[in-house]
Enzyme design. Structure first.
Site, PDB file in Angstrom:
ATOM      1  N   GLN A 109      -3.979  -4.679  -5.431  1.00 37.73           N
ATOM      2  CA  GLN A 109      -3.747  -5.698  -4.405  1.00 37.73           C
ATOM      3  C   GLN A 109      -4.615  -5.398  -3.193  1.00 37.73           C
ATOM      4  O   GLN A 109      -4.626  -6.154  -2.236  1.00 37.73           O
ATOM      5  CB  GLN A 109      -2.275  -5.686  -3.994  1.00 37.73           C
ATOM      6  CG  GLN A 109      -1.331  -5.952  -5.147  1.00 37.73           C
ATOM      7  CD  GLN A 109       0.100  -5.602  -4.784  1.00 37.73           C
ATOM      8  OE1 GLN A 109       0.826  -6.408  -4.223  1.00 37.73           O
ATOM      9  NE2 GLN A 109       0.519  -4.402  -5.096  1.00 37.73           N
ATOM     10  N   ILE A 111      -7.970  -4.716  -0.843  1.00 34.48           N
ATOM     11  CA  ILE A 111      -9.237  -5.453  -0.661  1.00 34.48           C
ATOM     12  C   ILE A 111     -10.319  -4.514  -0.150  1.00 34.48           C
ATOM     13  O   ILE A 111     -11.387  -4.944   0.248  1.00 34.48           O
ATOM     14  CB  ILE A 111      -9.031  -6.607   0.362  1.00 34.48           C
ATOM     15  CG1 ILE A 111      -8.536  -6.059   1.712  1.00 34.48           C
ATOM     16  CG2 ILE A 111      -8.047  -7.637  -0.204  1.00 34.48           C
ATOM     17  CD1 ILE A 111      -8.620  -7.053   2.846  1.00 34.48           C
ATOM     18  N   HIS A 127      -6.210  -9.773  -4.915  1.00 40.30           N
ATOM     19  CA  HIS A 127      -6.254 -10.351  -3.564  1.00 40.30           C
ATOM     20  C   HIS A 127      -7.671 -10.368  -3.001  1.00 40.30           C
ATOM     21  O   HIS A 127      -7.857 -10.508  -1.795  1.00 40.30           O
ATOM     22  CB  HIS A 127      -5.288  -9.610  -2.634  1.00 40.30           C
ATOM     23  CG  HIS A 127      -3.852  -9.805  -3.030  1.00 40.30           C
ATOM     24  ND1 HIS A 127      -2.826  -8.975  -2.639  1.00 40.30           N
ATOM     25  CD2 HIS A 127      -3.261 -10.762  -3.803  1.00 40.30           C
ATOM     26  CE1 HIS A 127      -1.679  -9.407  -3.153  1.00 40.30           C
ATOM     27  NE2 HIS A 127      -1.921 -10.478  -3.869  1.00 40.30           N
ATOM     28  N   CYS A 178     -26.778 -22.383  -0.619  1.00 41.06           N
ATOM     29  CA  CYS A 178     -26.778 -23.674   0.098  1.00 41.06           C
ATOM     30  C   CYS A 178     -26.829 -23.523   1.626  1.00 41.06           C
ATOM     31  O   CYS A 178     -26.851 -24.527   2.331  1.00 41.06           O
ATOM     32  CB  CYS A 178     -25.549 -24.486  -0.290  1.00 41.06           C
ATOM     33  SG  CYS A 178     -24.015 -23.886   0.443  1.00 41.06           S
ATOM     34  N   THR A 214       3.026   0.534  -3.751  1.00 43.98           N
ATOM     35  CA  THR A 214       3.271  -0.901  -3.472  1.00 43.98           C
ATOM     36  C   THR A 214       4.753  -1.153  -3.286  1.00 43.98           C
ATOM     37  O   THR A 214       5.580  -0.571  -3.994  1.00 43.98           O
ATOM     38  CB  THR A 214       2.700  -1.814  -4.583  1.00 43.98           C
ATOM     39  OG1 THR A 214       3.040  -3.177  -4.281  1.00 43.98           O
ATOM     40  CG2 THR A 214       3.215  -1.470  -5.970  1.00 43.98           C
ATOM     41  N   ASN A 239       5.535   6.467  -5.029  1.00 44.16           N
ATOM     42  CA  ASN A 239       5.600   5.786  -3.729  1.00 44.16           C
ATOM     43  C   ASN A 239       6.130   6.773  -2.700  1.00 44.16           C
ATOM     44  O   ASN A 239       7.058   7.541  -2.983  1.00 44.16           O
ATOM     45  CB  ASN A 239       6.513   4.552  -3.819  1.00 44.16           C
ATOM     46  CG  ASN A 239       6.396   3.675  -2.582  1.00 44.16           C
ATOM     47  OD1 ASN A 239       6.640   4.135  -1.468  1.00 44.16           O
ATOM     48  ND2 ASN A 239       6.003   2.441  -2.781  1.00 44.16           N
TER      49      ASN A 239
END
Ligand code: NAD
Length: 277
Positions: A109, A111, A127, A178, A214, A239
């Site tokens: 998850q 980035i 994500h 573009c 998480t 965790n």
């Protein structure tokens, strides 16, 4: 069970596995200095997602909503911590598990690109990835190198602090296809996740899943452990603050991934070298 026994138990599951997958969240990067979202002092303690355009700062800014001070502070802080962040022992342990031919993929998850920098080559980023831009006009994706991203990030933070919307749009207008304005290719609130079909297929096909750092609060990503369990995988959770998938996991270890994963990998190497499985 004591931590040592839990580590041995986790290593035994990993050592037997033929198709191991890791599912990671913000906690894995906490030891790299990147704050999580939901821990005390985490990002959502200090920033209101709604003030940040519902989490999607760029679409909000480009739609003419202006540049809120909270967005300037958020971007400045994130760019500073991300630029300093390096993979930690948890990331490297996962890289080693891939090199050993055990770990098939990482579904993350995060980035922050740290799983790739830590040596993993098959990383499914549900994500998105901050080191990639997406053209808002034609959808073209543009990969950025570390230096390019952070030079752009610093310039962006300065332009935003000055309220220079025109400058922000000019800086973002870099699509090689573009010339359109690009935004970071990360998923904001309410936006569709990326490669979820691929991620679910990894969960379905794995025989063991590591659930790492998480809180399992963000859906649809949080369905992954349940999906893996349904198809018969063994689940190991690590965790720092507790067990977030208590009904699903076979082994739950309360501890930091950067401290727990390296001894697990050492133990797996012992298991493999003695050909116990
Ligand atoms: P979260 O903030 O909801 O939960 C993080 C979890 O990690 C907590 O349960 C916490 O106890 C645990 N944790 C903290 N430090 C740890 C450590 N050193 N080792 C092991 N566990 C630790 O994060 P989430 O579940 O990933 O969901 C939040 C969303 O925020 C995700 O969608 C993610 O995209 C995004 N996010 C990403 C980053 C990043 O890319 N590094 C950082 C913050 C948030």
């Amino acid at each position: 069970m004591e931590e040592k026994e839990l580590i041995a138990e986790a290593a035994s599951i990993i050592g037997r596995s033929r198709r191991l997958v890791a599912f990671s969240g913000a906690g894995v990067s906490e030891e790299s200095g990147i704050p999580t979202f939901r821990d005390p002092g985490g990002l959502w303690d200090r920033f209101d997602p709604m003030e940040l355009g519902g989490g999607d700062i760029f679409t909000s800014i480009f739609s003419g909503a202006g540049i809120p001070q909270a967005a300037v502070d958020f971007i400045t802080e994130m760019m500073t911590v991300l630029e300093r962040a390096q993979p930690n022992p948890g990331h490297y342990a996962l890289g080693e598990l891939e090199q050993l031919g055990i770990l098939k993929s990482v579904v993350t998850q995060n980035i922050d690109n740290l799983h790739r920098e830590g040596g993993n080559t098959r990383v499914i980023e549900v994500h998105g990835n901050l080191f990639r831009l997406a053209c808002m006009a034609c959808g073209n994706k543009v990969l950025l190198g570390r230096e390019e991203l952070f030079a752009m990030g610093r310039e962006l933070a300065e332009l935003m602090a000055k309220g220079d919307l025109e400058g922000v749009i000019k800086l973002a207008s870099r699509c090689p296809a573009c010339g359109g304005a690009c935004r970071p290719d990360v998923v904001g609130f309410g936006e569709p996740v990326q490669d979820m079909g691929l991620a679910m297929a990894e969960a379905r096909d794995c025989d063991a899943l590591l659930i790492l750092g998480t809180s399992g609060m963000v859906y649809p990503a949080a369905y992954i452990p349940e999906h893996a369990k349904k198809t018969g995988a063994k689940l190991v959770e690590i965790n720092a603050t507790g067990c977030y998938f208590p009904d699903l996991v076979d082994v739950g270890i309360v501890g930091k991934t950067g401290e727990i994963l390296p001894p697990i990998v050492e133990r797996v190497k012992d298991i493999k070298s003695f050909n116990i499985f």
